[in-house]
Write an enzyme that holds these catalytic residues in place. Structure first.
Site, short mmCIF file in Angstrom:
data_model
loop_
_atom_site.label_atom_id
_atom_site.label_comp_id
_atom_site.label_asym_id
_atom_site.label_seq_id
_atom_site.Cartn_x
_atom_site.Cartn_y
_atom_site.Cartn_z
N SER A 83 0.70 -1.14 0.06
CA SER A 83 -0.28 -0.17 -0.21
C SER A 83 0.62 1.45 -0.19
O SER A 83 1.89 0.95 0.42
CB SER A 83 -1.27 0.39 1.77
OG SER A 83 0.22 0.33 2.21
N LYS A 84 0.60 2.28 0.11
CA LYS A 84 1.13 3.95 -0.50
C LYS A 84 2.01 3.59 1.05
O LYS A 84 3.00 4.63 1.45
CB LYS A 84 0.53 4.71 -0.61
CG LYS A 84 -0.02 5.32 -1.92
CD LYS A 84 -0.50 6.68 -1.74
CE LYS A 84 -0.77 7.06 -3.53
NZ LYS A 84 -2.27 7.57 -3.48
N ARG A 85 1.13 3.38 2.09
CA ARG A 85 1.69 3.36 3.86
C ARG A 85 3.18 2.70 3.60
O ARG A 85 4.01 3.30 4.39
CB ARG A 85 0.89 2.77 4.67
CG ARG A 85 1.07 3.71 5.48
CD ARG A 85 0.15 3.55 6.79
NE ARG A 85 -1.24 2.93 6.46
CZ ARG A 85 -1.29 1.73 7.02
NH1 ARG A 85 -0.94 1.06 7.90
NH2 ARG A 85 -2.66 1.50 6.75
#
Ligand code: GLU
Length: 463
Positions: free
Chosen positions: A238-240
């Site tokens: 994910s972006k995280r």
């Protein structure tokens, strides 16, 4: 001849998963002397975005991924898909379905209540009556009612699906535009694509696509469904986790060769080797070396690779690479600073920050400054000033040894760092002095003296 393609839907930023797919297709075709095609799958007009399309093209340019022929846009090939749909309608391999959205929803609701998997009930499969009015029909494929569909996947192995798992799926929307599965198959077939390499999130589409190849009378290509990239705890990236759009990596100061090297190793390997230039990959890349297990995104490895490729740059190319970051460095300053910056910096952005930290007027670290508000510091600075004034600024090493011989027994380096860079750390201080030049170095030393004297309430000009 091997013909591969990358077929992105321009609905959002191109992410590294997509880029890895593009890269594998590109390398495989090029390594085998085949062709690599770029096709923009833009038939979902509601979700198309011009920015996304441009982002894909910019990413290709940045990474030097060249494609054969011109880019094909599915939005410009609608007439062709219509023809193929008509062909299936004429041969009764497909049919119009007049079920309204509401009716379909009710049907699904009932199936759910009965604990069944919701699916279309083939109501219009053999319909011969008068179609209901005011309903623009979708087109559905007559999927087989029995037997099995086998995907001979070159990474996953043989995957069999019972025909009963697949309902009569839609191939054209009610406005006549084709669904992804249909347009992709028509294009892959008409463009002569021999090998389809894509993420294994598409594996569930493949049985449908195989049915379409068969219905249309086209040969089925080889399929390679590559495992997803996951984060270090095995979850979907994910972006995280730092998964950014491809061009965000450029902005964050990564080099294209580092990103390519990083991506190719996410799911492909060749012995224990980690460093692969594009030139090497273009010779040795083979789909047989694609891994079957998911690969984990490891940001520190990307930094490590980036550091490696930054170090390999000539001064001139580094200067050019820093230009887009608003940094223009004189050749002689580059020669002084780059060895120290290369050692310390893993990205172009870090290089920029280090460079500015040296060249911009220093902002004193409050704690370090406070510690030095004392007469002793003023004396050391005065002494350093005097010695440096008498020395030639020829190169950092000579300057350092000449200075050190004279200044003993005091070791004023921390103070000099504070004067020149405003803080304790940073590049070797004599390298910074060489980059700043004699006048500016002396000016900064005098300035720190004045600042300390002002805090002490003494007049340093008379000392
Ligand atoms: N347009 C599809 C996507 O972006 C292409 C999938 C495929 O390679 O067939 O996911």
């Amino acid at each position: 001849m091997i013909i591969t393609r990358f077929a992105p839907s321009p609905t959002g930023n191109l992410h590294i998963g997509g880029l890895r797919t593009a890269l594998f297709n590109y390398l495989y075709a090029r390594a085998k002397g085949g062709k690599f095609l770029l096709r923009i799958e833009d038939t979902d007009f509601a979700r198309n975005s011009v920015d996304a399309k441009e982002g894909i093209l910019r990413a290709f340019e940045w990474l030097g991924l060249d494609y054969d022929g011109t880019i094909e846009y599915q939005s410009k090939r609608l007439a062709l898909y219509k023809q193929q749909i008509q062909k299936l309608l004429d041969s009764k391999a497909a049919y119009y379905c007049y079920m309204s959205k509401d009716e379909l929803e009710t049907l699904r609701e009932e199936q759910r209540k009965r604990g069944e998997t919701p699916r279309y009930n083939r109501k219009y499969r053999d319909f011969e009556g008068v179609p209901p009015e005011r309903i623009a029909p979708v087109v559905r494929l007559k999927a087989p009612l029995s037997g099995e569909i086998v995907i001979d996947d070159k990474i996953k192995g043989k995957v069999s699906i019972q025909a009963t798992e697949i309902d009569d799926f839609i191939i054209a929307r009610s406005d006549g535009t084709p669904i992804y599965n249909f347009s992709a198959v028509v294009d892959d077939a008409l463009m002569g694509v021999t090998d389809v390499i894509r993420g294994d999130d598409h594996l569930s589409n493949t049985p449908k696509q195989i049915l379409l190849y068969q219905a249309l009378g086209f040969p089925v290509p080889r399929f390679f469904h590559i495992p997803m990239i996951c984060n270090e705890s095995g979850k979907k990236l994910s972006k995280r986790d730092g998964a950014m759009g491809v061009m965000d990596y450029a902005q964050a100061g990564y080099l294209p060769e580092a990103l390519l090297n990083f991506l190719v190793r996410l799911g492909w390997s060749c012995g224990d080797e980690e460093i692969f230039s594009k030139q090497t990959l273009l010779q040795i890349f083979d789909v047989k070396d694609i891994n079957t297990a998911p690969s984990a995104y490891n940001p520190s490895k990307l930094l490590w690779l980036n550091h490696h490729y930054l170090n390999a740059q000539s001064n001139d190319s580094l200067r050019a690479l820093l230009e887009p970051f608003g940094i223009s460095i004189e050749p002689q300053i580059a020669e002084i600073l780059f060895p120290a910056l290369k050692e310390r910096c893993k990205t172009l952005v870090e290089m920029k920050e280090h460079y500015l930290e040296i060249m911009n007027p220093p902002v004193y670290d409050k704690k370090l400054f406070a510690k030095n508000v004392q007469q002793g510091a003023l004396d050391v600075l005065a002494q350093s000033f005097e010695i440096l004034q008498s020395l030639a600024f020829d190169d950092a090493q000579t300057l350092e040894s000449a200075f050190t011989q004279n200044i003993a027994p005091n070791k004023p380096f921390l103070l000099l760092r504070l004067a020149l860079l405003g803080k304790g750390g940073g590049v070797p201080i004599f390298v910074a002095m060489m980059a700043l030049g004699k006048d500016e170095s002396l000016r900064r030393i005098a300035e720190l003296r004045s600042a300390i004297a002002a805090d002490l309430g003494v007049d340093c000009s008379t000392q």
